[in-house]
Design a protein around this motif. Structure first.
Motif, PDB file in Angstrom:
ATOM      1  N   SER A 149       0.824  -1.206   0.000  1.00 22.01           N
ATOM      2  CA  SER A 149       0.000   0.000   0.000  1.00 22.01           C
ATOM      3  C   SER A 149       0.860   1.257   0.000  1.00 22.01           C
ATOM      4  N   LEU A 150       0.468   2.236  -0.809  1.00 22.47           N
ATOM      5  CA  LEU A 150       1.150   3.525  -0.871  1.00 22.47           C
ATOM      6  C   LEU A 150       0.090   4.595  -1.120  1.00 22.47           C
ATOM      7  N   HIS A 151       0.083   5.629  -0.304  1.00 19.70           N
ATOM      8  CA  HIS A 151      -0.936   6.672  -0.399  1.00 19.70           C
ATOM      9  C   HIS A 151      -0.368   7.947  -1.018  1.00 19.70           C
ATOM     10  N   VAL A 152      -1.180   8.563  -1.857  1.00 14.97           N
ATOM     11  CA  VAL A 152      -0.801   9.815  -2.513  1.00 14.97           C
ATOM     12  C   VAL A 152      -1.853  10.867  -2.182  1.00 14.97           C
ATOM     13  N   LEU A 153      -1.420  11.957  -1.572  1.00 13.43           N
ATOM     14  CA  LEU A 153      -2.310  13.077  -1.319  1.00 13.43           C
ATOM     15  C   LEU A 153      -2.484  13.878  -2.598  1.00 13.43           C
ATOM     16  N   GLU A 203       5.305  14.588   1.619  1.00  5.06           N
ATOM     17  CA  GLU A 203       4.849  14.930   2.966  1.00  5.06           C
ATOM     18  C   GLU A 203       6.041  14.734   3.903  1.00  5.06           C
ATOM     19  N   VAL A 204       6.773  15.807   4.085  1.00  6.94           N
ATOM     20  CA  VAL A 204       8.010  15.752   4.864  1.00  6.94           C
ATOM     21  C   VAL A 204       7.717  15.648   6.355  1.00  6.94           C
ATOM     22  N   ALA A 224      -4.879  18.212  -9.929  1.00  6.18           N
ATOM     23  CA  ALA A 224      -4.468  18.151  -8.531  1.00  6.18           C
ATOM     24  C   ALA A 224      -2.947  18.149  -8.404  1.00  6.18           C
ATOM     25  N   VAL A 225      -2.482  18.606  -7.250  1.00  6.48           N
ATOM     26  CA  VAL A 225      -1.060  18.558  -6.917  1.00  6.48           C
ATOM     27  C   VAL A 225      -0.806  17.264  -6.150  1.00  6.48           C
ATOM     28  N   PRO A 226      -0.101  16.273  -6.749  1.00  5.85           N
ATOM     29  CA  PRO A 226       0.120  14.998  -6.077  1.00  5.85           C
ATOM     30  C   PRO A 226       1.334  15.040  -5.150  1.00  5.85           C
ATOM     31  N   VAL A 227       1.129  14.556  -3.927  1.00  6.25           N
ATOM     32  CA  VAL A 227       2.163  14.558  -2.892  1.00  6.25           C
ATOM     33  C   VAL A 227       2.206  13.172  -2.249  1.00  6.25           C
ATOM     34  N   TRP A 228       3.382  12.594  -2.165  1.00  2.88           N
ATOM     35  CA  TRP A 228       3.529  11.274  -1.549  1.00  2.88           C
ATOM     36  C   TRP A 228       3.312  11.406  -0.048  1.00  2.88           C
ATOM     37  N   ALA A 229       2.300  10.716   0.481  1.00  6.08           N
ATOM     38  CA  ALA A 229       1.975  10.774   1.904  1.00  6.08           C
ATOM     39  C   ALA A 229       2.935   9.901   2.715  1.00  6.08           C
ATOM     40  N   HIS A 230       3.373  10.422   3.839  1.00  3.21           N
ATOM     41  CA  HIS A 230       4.257   9.722   4.796  1.00  3.21           C
ATOM     42  C   HIS A 230       5.168   8.679   4.131  1.00  3.21           C
ATOM     43  N   PRO A 231       6.130   9.130   3.329  1.00  5.40           N
ATOM     44  CA  PRO A 231       6.950   8.194   2.549  1.00  5.40           C
ATOM     45  C   PRO A 231       7.660   7.130   3.374  1.00  5.40           C
ATOM     46  N   TYR A 232       8.074   7.467   4.583  1.00  6.42           N
ATOM     47  CA  TYR A 232       8.834   6.481   5.354  1.00  6.42           C
ATOM     48  C   TYR A 232       7.954   5.464   6.067  1.00  6.42           C
ATOM     49  N   LEU A 233       6.638   5.503   5.831  1.00  6.52           N
ATOM     50  CA  LEU A 233       5.769   4.416   6.269  1.00  6.52           C
ATOM     51  C   LEU A 233       5.606   3.362   5.183  1.00  6.52           C
ATOM     52  N   LYS A 275       7.311  20.820  -0.176  1.00  8.65           N
ATOM     53  CA  LYS A 275       7.217  20.159   1.120  1.00  8.65           C
ATOM     54  C   LYS A 275       5.846  20.424   1.730  1.00  8.65           C
ATOM     55  N   THR A 276       5.223  19.356   2.243  1.00 13.19           N
ATOM     56  CA  THR A 276       3.976  19.519   2.976  1.00 13.19           C
ATOM     57  C   THR A 276       4.087  18.763   4.300  1.00 13.19           C
ATOM     58  N   GLY A 277       3.033  18.869   5.101  1.00 11.98           N
ATOM     59  CA  GLY A 277       3.033  18.159   6.368  1.00 11.98           C
ATOM     60  C   GLY A 277       1.685  18.239   7.046  1.00 11.98           C
ATOM     61  N   GLY A 278       1.472  17.369   8.000  1.00 14.87           N
ATOM     62  CA  GLY A 278       0.230  17.352   8.761  1.00 14.87           C
ATOM     63  C   GLY A 278       0.256  16.267   9.805  1.00 14.87           C
ATOM     64  N   SER A 279      -0.688  16.332  10.715  1.00 15.57           N
ATOM     65  CA  SER A 279      -0.716  15.388  11.831  1.00 15.57           C
ATOM     66  C   SER A 279      -1.355  14.060  11.455  1.00 15.57           C
ATOM     67  N   ASP A 280      -1.945  13.951  10.244  1.00 13.53           N
ATOM     68  CA  ASP A 280      -2.673  12.728   9.861  1.00 13.53           C
ATOM     69  C   ASP A 280      -3.781  12.472  10.881  1.00 13.53           C
ATOM     70  N   PHE A 281      -4.458  13.528  11.260  1.00 11.51           N
ATOM     71  CA  PHE A 281      -5.458  13.479  12.331  1.00 11.51           C
ATOM     72  C   PHE A 281      -6.665  12.653  11.915  1.00 11.51           C
TER      73      PHE A 281
END
Length: 270
Positions: free
Chosen positions: A70-74, A207-208, A176-185, A232-238
């Motif tokens: 599984s790999l998620h893309v924002l 997602e840095v 859309a602007v595609p961003v790789w979510a939490h790459p190190y997961l 670079k983006t970021g968030g708490s993944d709330f």
């Protein structure tokens, strides 16, 4: 003041979009992205509930696979009209997956029924875990995952395969602007091994800043952004108030990160 990765009851969050907006305002957030899994269903409620002090950033978290994992893309600021039809196909796949897991549980002696869902809601394992808990089969949703729903457990069903490169291209084709979510997961390959191919397919950011990224992870991702010219983006993944997820605004991200995202969106429209 910035949250670019949040979930609502339209996917696997525990707060409605309106409740998430209230929580964000109370936490000092000034820009909030709604990034539910494979759905844009929560946007309208969030936008309607948001005061003028809170900017809603429309987005989603697209479920894809890479190297069998599984790999998620924002995706931020998609053209809703163009993305809706292909996203409906992803939603139908989620429904088929949920039904397959329900059937497996019934075969194991644990029949359940999911709570009714409004249009645009994306069913997933958290909903099934909640139904198991409500039925009294487990003492917690965590137990439902550990015994039945986690990868390799008897009721788990894999996502219908949707390749990450196709996902990135789909988001780009819909503005859309595609961003790789939490790459190190990601567990399928090293970040540096697959990133060049993602960039070639149209990936625009990483997602840095994420609660599960270590300081060294952050440094590596910042370096990759500089090397490949990525934002670079970021968030708490709330996902809601719980011990599992950090609170809103816990990363204290500056609003300046949103400027880069808006510039990337403008570059697509040019």
């Amino acid at each position: 003041m910035l949250e670019l990765h949040c979930h609502t009851t339209y996917s696997d969050g525990t707060l409605t979009p309106a409740a998430l907006v209230d929580a964000a305002v109370n936490s000092g957030v000034q820009a909030l992205a709604i990034t539910d899994h494979d759905t844009m269903g929560g946007w309208d409620e969030a936008i309607a509930a948001a005061p003028t002090s809170l900017e809603i950033v429309p987005g989603l978290e697209l479920s894809t696979v890479c190297a069998g994992r599984s790999l998620h893309v924002l995706g931020f600021y998609p053209d809703r009209r163009r993305l809706q039809a292909p996203l409906d196909e992803r939603l139908e796949g989620r429904k088929r997956r949920a039904q397959a897991m329900i059937e497996k549980l019934a075969e194991l002696g644990y029949p359940i029924e999911l709570s009714p869902m409004v249009d645009g809601m994306a069913p997933g394992r958290p909903h099934i875990a909640a139904a198991m808990h409500a039925a009294g089969y487990v003492t917690s949703t965590k137990e439902a995952f550990s015994r039945f729903l986690a990868e390799g457990k008897p009721a788990c069903v894999a996502y219908e395969k949707f390749d990450v490169l196709d996902g990135i291209k789909l988001l780009r084709s819909c503005g859309a602007v595609p961003v790789w979510a939490h790459p190190y997961l990601f567990r399928g390959a090293a970040v540096e091994a697959v990133l060049p191919e993602f960039v070639e397919a149209g990936l625009m950011g990483l997602e840095v800043y994420h609660p599960d990224h270590s300081p060294s992870d952050v440094r590596h991702l910042e370096d990759f952004c500089q090397q490949y010219g990525l934002l670079k983006t970021g968030g708490s993944d709330f996902h809601g108030p719980s011990k599992r997820y950090p609170g809103l605004n816990s990363l204290h991200l500056p609003l300046a990160l949103l400027d880069g995202l808006k510039q990337a969106k403008q570059s697509l429209a040019a």
